[in-house]
Motif scaffolding. Sequence first.
Motif, mmCIF file in Angstrom:
data_model
loop_
_atom_site.group_PDB
_atom_site.id
_atom_site.type_symbol
_atom_site.label_atom_id
_atom_site.label_comp_id
_atom_site.label_asym_id
_atom_site.label_seq_id
_atom_site.Cartn_x
_atom_site.Cartn_y
_atom_site.Cartn_z
ATOM 1 N N PHE A 168 41.222 50.451 49.263
ATOM 2 C CA PHE A 168 40.828 49.250 48.557
ATOM 3 C C PHE A 168 40.269 49.639 47.216
ATOM 4 O O PHE A 168 39.297 50.355 47.150
ATOM 5 N N SER A 192 30.545 28.489 39.782
ATOM 6 C CA SER A 192 31.520 28.360 40.862
ATOM 7 C C SER A 192 32.869 28.884 40.405
ATOM 8 O O SER A 192 33.310 28.624 39.299
ATOM 9 N N LEU A 234 49.388 44.036 43.842
ATOM 10 C CA LEU A 234 48.385 43.907 44.903
ATOM 11 C C LEU A 234 49.040 43.348 46.164
ATOM 12 O O LEU A 234 49.974 42.551 46.094
ATOM 13 N N GLU A 287 44.715 42.091 49.638
ATOM 14 C CA GLU A 287 43.815 42.377 48.523
ATOM 15 C C GLU A 287 43.541 41.119 47.705
ATOM 16 O O GLU A 287 42.395 40.836 47.349
ATOM 17 N N SER A 327 41.148 38.879 49.634
ATOM 18 C CA SER A 327 39.730 39.238 49.637
ATOM 19 C C SER A 327 39.119 39.008 48.260
ATOM 20 O O SER A 327 37.931 38.750 48.156
ATOM 21 N N LEU A 328 39.941 39.090 47.227
ATOM 22 C CA LEU A 328 39.432 38.812 45.885
ATOM 23 C C LEU A 328 39.002 37.352 45.768
ATOM 24 O O LEU A 328 37.989 37.043 45.162
ATOM 25 N N PHE A 329 39.789 36.470 46.350
ATOM 26 C CA PHE A 329 39.489 35.039 46.259
ATOM 27 C C PHE A 329 38.661 34.549 47.435
ATOM 28 O O PHE A 329 38.296 33.394 47.495
ATOM 29 N N ARG A 330 38.451 35.429 48.361
ATOM 30 C CA ARG A 330 37.683 35.062 49.563
ATOM 31 C C ARG A 330 38.432 33.963 50.338
ATOM 32 O O ARG A 330 37.866 32.965 50.720
ATOM 33 N N ARG A 384 43.758 38.642 38.275
ATOM 34 C CA ARG A 384 42.476 38.739 37.569
ATOM 35 C C ARG A 384 42.320 37.602 36.570
ATOM 36 O O ARG A 384 41.231 37.068 36.391
ATOM 37 N N LEU A 424 43.506 34.653 36.827
ATOM 38 C CA LEU A 424 43.186 33.420 37.552
ATOM 39 C C LEU A 424 41.768 33.438 38.089
ATOM 40 O O LEU A 424 41.119 32.404 38.174
ATOM 41 N N LEU A 425 41.294 34.595 38.427
ATOM 42 C CA LEU A 425 39.931 34.684 38.944
ATOM 43 C C LEU A 425 38.933 34.343 37.853
ATOM 44 O O LEU A 425 37.959 33.636 38.100
ATOM 45 N N ALA A 479 38.427 30.255 36.005
ATOM 46 C CA ALA A 479 37.559 29.147 36.413
ATOM 47 C C ALA A 479 36.095 29.557 36.432
ATOM 48 O O ALA A 479 35.252 28.764 36.778
ATOM 49 N N SER A 480 35.813 30.782 36.080
ATOM 50 C CA SER A 480 34.421 31.218 36.175
ATOM 51 C C SER A 480 33.685 30.938 34.886
ATOM 52 O O SER A 480 32.988 31.777 34.371
#
Lengths: 84, 84
Positions: A3, A38, B11, B15, B18-21, B54, B56-57, B60-61
């Motif tokens: 990971f 969020s 990825l 993976e 888990s990045l987006f939970r 990344r 996309l992660l 929205a932050s």
Amino acid sequence: MSFHGDSEVLLTPAEVASLFRVDPKTVTRWAKAGKLSSIRTLGGHRRYKESEVRALLGAASEAAEAEAAANAAAADPGKDDRQR
Amino acid sequence: MSFHGDSEVLLTPAEVASLFRVDPKTVTRWAKAGKLSSIRTLGGHRRYKESEVRALLGAASEAAEAEAAANAAAADPGKDDRQR
DNA sequence: AGTCATTGGGGTAATTGGGGGA
DNA sequence: TTTGTCCCAATTACCCCAATGA
């Protein structure tokens, strides 16, 4: 499998809600109000940073906290920040 | 050792999940819905571009740094909340 | 030739979001 | 003012088993 773990741990609304002992809807309102950052999934559901939630949970010393923070923020480099 | 280029890092579904939970199946739904570009292996399994994930992660932050409001907003009547 | 974790596919519960009212 | 609960629609999570990947 390996990971390349360098991601922030995210929490679901239900987890944050049980941490604060409130309703998940309340957590949603905090996010709407800008009190919580969020990250949204591609479907629109929110995920919250575990680090931020824990910081908010640990902010028990509210009264003098603001001034203390300002004090320590600009002095004493080297003996704080112990995380990650 | 296989040489990993430096431009196309892929990825696995686990993976990305888990990045987006979220659940790996959910990532699969995003790919089906066209929200995520997926590269299929010859056997049909999906791989995702790390750069896209990344992006996309972080998209929205938009951290609403109004944290101070939560701390001292309780003693500042006059200029808050103007919605509804 | 095998093992074993992961993925895909389908289907069904549970959670979440949004608005509104107590 | 903040929180909890109601509605409904959408998204997500967990169940199965067969195929893929390493």
